[in-house]
Design a protein around this motif. Structure first.
Motif, PDB file in Angstrom:
ATOM      1  N   THR A   3       0.832  -1.208   0.000  1.00 17.16           N
ATOM      2  CA  THR A   3       0.000   0.000   0.000  1.00 17.16           C
ATOM      3  C   THR A   3       0.862   1.251   0.000  1.00 17.16           C
ATOM      4  O   THR A   3       0.664   2.174  -0.796  1.00 17.16           O
ATOM      5  CB  THR A   3      -0.925   0.007   1.228  1.00 17.16           C
ATOM      6  OG1 THR A   3      -1.825  -1.101   1.143  1.00 17.16           O
ATOM      7  CG2 THR A   3      -1.735   1.302   1.297  1.00 17.16           C
ATOM      8  N   ARG A   4       1.847   1.288   0.885  1.00 16.74           N
ATOM      9  CA  ARG A   4       2.689   2.480   0.961  1.00 16.74           C
ATOM     10  C   ARG A   4       3.527   2.642  -0.307  1.00 16.74           C
ATOM     11  O   ARG A   4       3.791   3.764  -0.753  1.00 16.74           O
ATOM     12  CB  ARG A   4       3.593   2.423   2.200  1.00 16.74           C
ATOM     13  CG  ARG A   4       4.341   3.738   2.423  1.00 16.74           C
ATOM     14  CD  ARG A   4       5.094   3.785   3.727  1.00 16.74           C
ATOM     15  NE  ARG A   4       5.806   5.049   3.842  1.00 16.74           N
ATOM     16  CZ  ARG A   4       5.308   6.167   4.356  1.00 16.74           C
ATOM     17  NH1 ARG A   4       4.058   6.176   4.811  1.00 16.74           N
ATOM     18  NH2 ARG A   4       6.010   7.275   4.415  1.00 16.74           N
ATOM     19  N   ALA A   5       3.954   1.535  -0.894  1.00 19.03           N
ATOM     20  CA  ALA A   5       4.753   1.615  -2.115  1.00 19.03           C
ATOM     21  C   ALA A   5       3.978   2.266  -3.254  1.00 19.03           C
ATOM     22  O   ALA A   5       4.563   2.933  -4.114  1.00 19.03           O
ATOM     23  CB  ALA A   5       5.219   0.225  -2.517  1.00 19.03           C
ATOM     24  N   ARG A   6       2.663   2.081  -3.264  1.00 18.37           N
ATOM     25  CA  ARG A   6       1.843   2.735  -4.288  1.00 18.37           C
ATOM     26  C   ARG A   6       1.830   4.251  -4.088  1.00 18.37           C
ATOM     27  O   ARG A   6       1.740   5.006  -5.062  1.00 18.37           O
ATOM     28  CB  ARG A   6       0.411   2.203  -4.242  1.00 18.37           C
ATOM     29  CG  ARG A   6       0.280   0.746  -4.636  1.00 18.37           C
ATOM     30  CD  ARG A   6      -1.166   0.357  -4.796  1.00 18.37           C
ATOM     31  NE  ARG A   6      -1.768   0.991  -5.969  1.00 18.37           N
ATOM     32  CZ  ARG A   6      -3.046   0.845  -6.318  1.00 18.37           C
ATOM     33  NH1 ARG A   6      -3.845   0.097  -5.580  1.00 18.37           N
ATOM     34  NH2 ARG A   6      -3.513   1.439  -7.397  1.00 18.37           N
ATOM     35  N   PHE A   7       1.911   4.673  -2.844  1.00 24.04           N
ATOM     36  CA  PHE A   7       1.871   6.100  -2.556  1.00 24.04           C
ATOM     37  C   PHE A   7       3.246   6.761  -2.706  1.00 24.04           C
ATOM     38  O   PHE A   7       3.356   7.895  -3.165  1.00 24.04           O
ATOM     39  CB  PHE A   7       1.365   6.340  -1.127  1.00 24.04           C
ATOM     40  CG  PHE A   7      -0.070   5.954  -0.900  1.00 24.04           C
ATOM     41  CD1 PHE A   7      -0.989   5.959  -1.942  1.00 24.04           C
ATOM     42  CD2 PHE A   7      -0.500   5.588   0.368  1.00 24.04           C
ATOM     43  CE1 PHE A   7      -2.315   5.609  -1.728  1.00 24.04           C
ATOM     44  CE2 PHE A   7      -1.824   5.252   0.595  1.00 24.04           C
ATOM     45  CZ  PHE A   7      -2.735   5.256  -0.461  1.00 24.04           C
ATOM     46  N   PHE A   8       4.282   6.052  -2.285  1.00 22.05           N
ATOM     47  CA  PHE A   8       5.628   6.625  -2.265  1.00 22.05           C
ATOM     48  C   PHE A   8       6.612   5.667  -2.931  1.00 22.05           C
ATOM     49  O   PHE A   8       7.447   5.043  -2.267  1.00 22.05           O
ATOM     50  CB  PHE A   8       6.060   6.904  -0.821  1.00 22.05           C
ATOM     51  CG  PHE A   8       5.090   7.751  -0.046  1.00 22.05           C
ATOM     52  CD1 PHE A   8       5.004   9.115  -0.272  1.00 22.05           C
ATOM     53  CD2 PHE A   8       4.257   7.183   0.914  1.00 22.05           C
ATOM     54  CE1 PHE A   8       4.111   9.904   0.437  1.00 22.05           C
ATOM     55  CE2 PHE A   8       3.354   7.960   1.639  1.00 22.05           C
ATOM     56  CZ  PHE A   8       3.287   9.327   1.387  1.00 22.05           C
ATOM     57  N   PRO A   9       6.543   5.512  -4.246  1.00 20.26           N
ATOM     58  CA  PRO A   9       7.339   4.491  -4.940  1.00 20.26           C
ATOM     59  C   PRO A   9       8.843   4.706  -4.864  1.00 20.26           C
ATOM     60  O   PRO A   9       9.608   3.749  -4.972  1.00 20.26           O
ATOM     61  CB  PRO A   9       6.838   4.586  -6.386  1.00 20.26           C
ATOM     62  CG  PRO A   9       6.252   5.946  -6.505  1.00 20.26           C
ATOM     63  CD  PRO A   9       5.655   6.248  -5.167  1.00 20.26           C
ATOM     64  N   GLY A  10       9.314   5.923  -4.681  1.00 14.03           N
ATOM     65  CA  GLY A  10      10.749   6.167  -4.651  1.00 14.03           C
ATOM     66  C   GLY A  10      11.324   6.252  -3.258  1.00 14.03           C
ATOM     67  O   GLY A  10      12.501   6.600  -3.084  1.00 14.03           O
TER      68      GLY A  10
END
Length: 213
Positions: A184-191
């Motif tokens: 979930t967090r990776a979708r919001f903050f991919p870098g």
């Protein structure tokens, strides 16, 4: 008698970490849509000497949730613990580019399903049972219109239930996890530097430490 813990959204991330942390003391009833991930969780739970009942279901289908709750009642009678981690993370976008399909799915998973689950699960909870929701206070942040609004709706329902049950039980908790390297967090903050985020297993242990188990 072995205690029971229902985890909605158990296949990955915080839900899976909570399931593994509770496995030594609770029989885990794991709900998620992804059968393969649930089976992998079951393997890890068994490796810890625990046991689980896998329920590959979609929480947005009321009939499926009714069947689940009836099955829990018939087999165990009551639940000791319900942890609700299921969430839909809509893609970030400006409010004026809100996608109708993303909005409808977010409402269905984050808000409507919660409004169905609370009355379905309440009869399974004793005054000493506990229900736990996990806040992610993004409401009002830029680009988080869909996720922030629907997550806030979920937590608003949980807060009302919490206020209504102070004297009668069950005990309702609203906890705020630290940032973790979840999908979930990776979708919001991919870098983002994921190594700097909290380990889900450590965070699960911390959060469970806030409960009276």
């Amino acid at each position: 008698m072995t205690k029971t813990a229902l985890i909605t959204g158990a296949s990955r991330g915080l839900g899976a970490a909570l399931a593994e942390a509770l496995a030594p003391t609770h029989h885990i009833i794991a709900v998620a849509r992804t059968t393969g991930a649930l089976e992998e969780l079951d393997d890890r739970i068994k490796a810890k000497g625990g046991s689980a009942t896998l329920a590959p279901m979609d929480i947005t289908v009321p009939d499926a949730m009714a069947t689940l709750c009836r099955g829990i009642h018939d087999r165990w009678g009551t639940l000791d613990l319900w942890l609700h981690t299921a969430i839909h993370a809509a893609p970030l976008s400006p409010a004026h580019f809100t996608d109708t399909r993303d909005w409808e799915k977010s409402i269905a998973v984050n808000a409507t399903a919660t409004s169905v689950l609370i009355p379905y699960i309440t009869p399974l909870l004793s005054p000493e049972s506990q229900a736990v929701f996990f806040d992610d206070p993004r409401a009002g942040e830029k680009f988080f219109a869909t996720y922030g609004a629907t997550k806030a709706a979920q937590i608003a329902m949980a807060k009302s239930w919490q206020a209504e049950t102070v004297k009668t039980g069950p005990r309702i908790h609203i906890l705020t996890p630290a940032p973790m390297p979840t999908a979930t967090r990776a979708r919001f903050f991919p870098g983002e530097d994921r190594d700097a985020l909290a380990n889900p297993a450590d965070e699960a242990a911390r959060l469970l430490g806030e409960l009276s188990l």
